[in-house]
Design an enzyme around this catalytic site. Structure first.
Site, PDB file in Angstrom:
ATOM      1  N   SER A 411       0.832  -1.196   0.000  1.00 16.29           N
ATOM      2  CA  SER A 411       0.000   0.000   0.000  1.00 16.29           C
ATOM      3  C   SER A 411       0.873   1.255   0.000  1.00 16.29           C
ATOM      4  O   SER A 411       1.700   1.431  -0.900  1.00 16.29           O
ATOM      5  CB  SER A 411      -0.948  -0.041   1.203  1.00 16.29           C
ATOM      6  N   ASP A 463      -8.828  -4.583  -6.458  1.00 11.40           N
ATOM      7  CA  ASP A 463      -8.268  -3.681  -5.451  1.00 11.40           C
ATOM      8  C   ASP A 463      -8.439  -2.223  -5.882  1.00 11.40           C
ATOM      9  O   ASP A 463      -8.088  -1.842  -6.998  1.00 11.40           O
ATOM     10  CB  ASP A 463      -6.794  -4.027  -5.256  1.00 11.40           C
TER      11      ASP A 463
END
Length: 640
Positions: A411, A463
């Site tokens: 991330s 995602d």
């Protein structure tokens, strides 16, 4: 309250009873008025459609009536607090406890209502509408018009900055924080400044868009879905090797999150395993910086990676805006010096993510524009100073000079790892970077192409984060506007069906997608009384009317780093924790992530434990392949 009053109607002869009876009567009348006003608001808000506010024209009066009722509610909450605190009251205990709960509930409701009004209320709404009318009808002089617009934008930015300061009041107010607040406020003001959408409008648009995307996906020919790029077919042989390496390095990227992720991933045994580690004092044995007073973070890292404490060169849990935690360790299995960067876990990290302006990234090896995400670039510069200027990498290579440098992260950590890899590439030509679920708006095109030589990005399913960029968000806003304007159903029906569809599935609702005889000029008709759905015709307005997700001229397009491995879910059996998921992986292009897909898994597919499980599952499915059977230290290394 009515039931309580009638049950105890004849028992108000206790000390303080007459006052209690009066309090009950007024409270019941006031609650009745509140229920009537809220019921009227609910009924009126169900009328019409999002783009047809005519049936809801009395809504402002109802909202102000409800707001006026907060005054007697506030006064009566004070009276109740005085009555409850009076030691001379000796009435029945049940009645006293109910009054106490009522008073506490009233204060909590009023507190959260005040905060919500301060955050949500837009004091510039009327001014923006008036400016729009004056600009069209009275043809203001250009200089006066520009000055008015400048003042509106400046005030709107200040409103957003005040909202962010309120939400982030616990972060502090030093210079870096003020700069971040101002930058994020300008971004939000620019993004939301040309529309008039309330949160429920956005929710309705998202559920319509999700069903529309599902209909398109169901109608797609499965045989037509092939590899995204024929030019990458020659690299298929390397896919299994890179997946095996990624599965090994992902445990370090996940370990950087510390004990919260470890306990979440091991709910039954995590706390027990950490108890022994937290009781040990290893601060003198390892270079640990930051707040880990009980060694819980370090203990979880030891448990997750399987390393010994002597394998760690440096561990930092220091966390501020643009300064994120990381650790440096020796991985003897792959003969690598590992730099693992933590992803988003704190409010400071969120502010770093939201500082999404572009910033030049100076490098001599790239031809063309070299710029990246500002917040992530600042975080990578902090890591660079710590690793190079503080001599951490020099210390690591003194211990293991023959090892190679590998940088990993998930991330926000993946984005910082990718930028750090670009910065260190000239000094460490053999370094590799594995970016798990990196942010989408990270590198300019030239930097993204340059990074393909040494960065591997791994993305799971739908995602959201790898698809997040300012142009993609602008495109999402335009598609939401188009969906809510074109649909002629009441908003409550859209939301109710959307909730049912998200929870129980079924067939996508066939809501109208045409304008039902209205022409495209209806896109500029008023949404809320005098305001318009589009307050100004921004530079991205053409994408709304033309229906094409073209790049917004307001924001330069940024891309994912490196070569991309996209892991998708082929099948799922079972339910919840006992589900068996089959995955497949393929090389993909960065252009495949130029659009945001609405899905219940858009958040869960980003979670580090899901990414780790997907990689492990792929390696187990390929158990007959040589790369997955080979021990990690024997894995072949790609030479660039």
């Amino acid at each position: 309250m009515l039931a309580l009053y009638f049950v105890h109607k004849g028992h108000f002869d206790c000390p303080g009873g007459p006052l209690l009876q009066s309090y009950f009567i007024v409270l019941i009348a006031m609650l009745g008025a509140i229920i009537c006003s809220v019921s009227a608001i609910v009924y009126v808000s169900m009328q019409g459609t999002i783009s047809n506010p005519g049936p809801r024209k009395c809504m402002p009066k109802l909202v102000y009536i409800r707001l006026a009722l907060y005054l007697p509610e506030f006064a009566w909450a004070i009276m109740g607090a005085i009555w409850v605190s009076d030691n001379g009251v000796h009435c029945e205990k049940t009645v006293v406890n109910v009054i106490l709960l009522t008073v506490v509930a009233s204060w909590i409701i009023m507190l959260f209502t005040t905060i919500a009004v301060f955050i949500v209320f837009d004091p510039l709404g009327r001014k923006k509408a008036l400016y729009d009318v004056r600009d069209e009808d009275h043809n203001l002089e250009s200089s006066q018009s520009e000055q008015l617009m400048y003042n509106l934008k400046k005030t709107a930015t200040r409103v957003w900055e005040n909202r962010i300061r309120l939400l982030c009041c616990c972060v502090g107010n030093d210079n870096d924080n003020r700069v971040a607040f101002s930058s994020i406020a300008q971004l939000f003001s620019s993004y939301f400044g040309d529309t008039d959408l309330v949160p429920s409008d956005i929710a309705a648009g998202l559920t319509l868009l999700h069903q529309e995307q599902d209909k398109v996906e169901l109608s797609r020919d499965p045989d037509a879905v092939l590899s995204h790029s024929p030019s990458l077919q020659s690299e298929r042989d390397n896919l299994d090797v890179e997946l095996a390496k990624a599965a090994h390095y992902m445990q370090f990227a996940a370990a950087a999150y510390g004990w919260p992720l470890y306990v979440y991933s091991n709910p039954f045994t995590g706390l027990c395993k950490l108890c022994g580690e937290c009781c040990q004092n290893r601060r003198a044995q390892s270079d640990i910086v930051g707040g880990d007073h009980l060694n819980c973070h370090f203990g979880s890292i030891l448990q997750a990676t399987g390393l010994q404490y002597r394998d760690f060169i440096h561990i930092s849990f220091h966390n501020r805006i643009y300064e994120i935690p990381f650790f440096v360790a020796l991985d003897h299995k792959t003969e690598a010096i590992l730099v693992a960067v933590r992803g988003t876990l704190s409010l400071e990290d969120v502010l770093t993510d939201l500082s999404a302006d572009c910033e030049n990234l100076h490098t001599d090896c790239v031809d063309g524009d070299s710029f990246s995400h500002k917040g992530i670039s600042q975080a990578a510069s902090y890591l660079y100073r710590r690793l190079i200027n503080d001599g951490i990498l020099n210390q690591a290579f003194t211990i293991a000079p023959e090892y190679k440098l590998v940088i990993v992260g998930h991330s926000l950590g993946a984005g910082a790892a990718a930028v750090l890899a670009v910065q260190l590439r000239s000094s460490f030509p053999t370094l590799k970077c594995y970016a798990f679920s990196p942010p989408g708006g990270l590198f300019s095109k030239a930097l993204a192409d340059y990074s393909k030589n040494f960065i591997i990005s791994i993305i799971v399913g739908k995602d959201l984060v790898p698809r997040l960029s300012l142009p993609n968000m602008e495109d999402l806003k335009n598609r939401i506007l188009r969906m809510v304007v074109n649909c002629n159903r009441p908003k409550y029906r859209i939301l109710l069906h959307g909730c049912w569809y998200e929870i129980f599935g079924g067939n996508p609702d066939n809501f109208p997608t045409e304008l039902d005889g209205r022409n495209m000029a209806s896109l500029t008709q008023p949404l809320l009384a005098e305001q318009a759905l589009l307050i100004q015709k921004s530079s991205s307005y053409s994408t709304l009317t033309e229906g094409s997700p073209a790049d917004s001229p307001r924001y330069p397009r940024l891309y994912l780093p490196g070569k991309i491995i996209h892991i998708t879910e082929d099948s799922r059996s079972g339910c919840l924790c006992f589900s068996d998921v089959k995955y497949s992986a393929r090389w993909s292009k960065e252009t495949s992530f130029n659009s945001i897909y609405i899905s219940p898994r858009m958040i869960t597919d980003h979670m580090p434990d899901i990414v780790q499980n997907a990689l492990r599952s792929l390696c187990q499915e390929r158990a007959g392949c040589m790369p997955c059977q080979t021990p990690p230290h024997d894995l072949p290394t790609n030479r660039v």
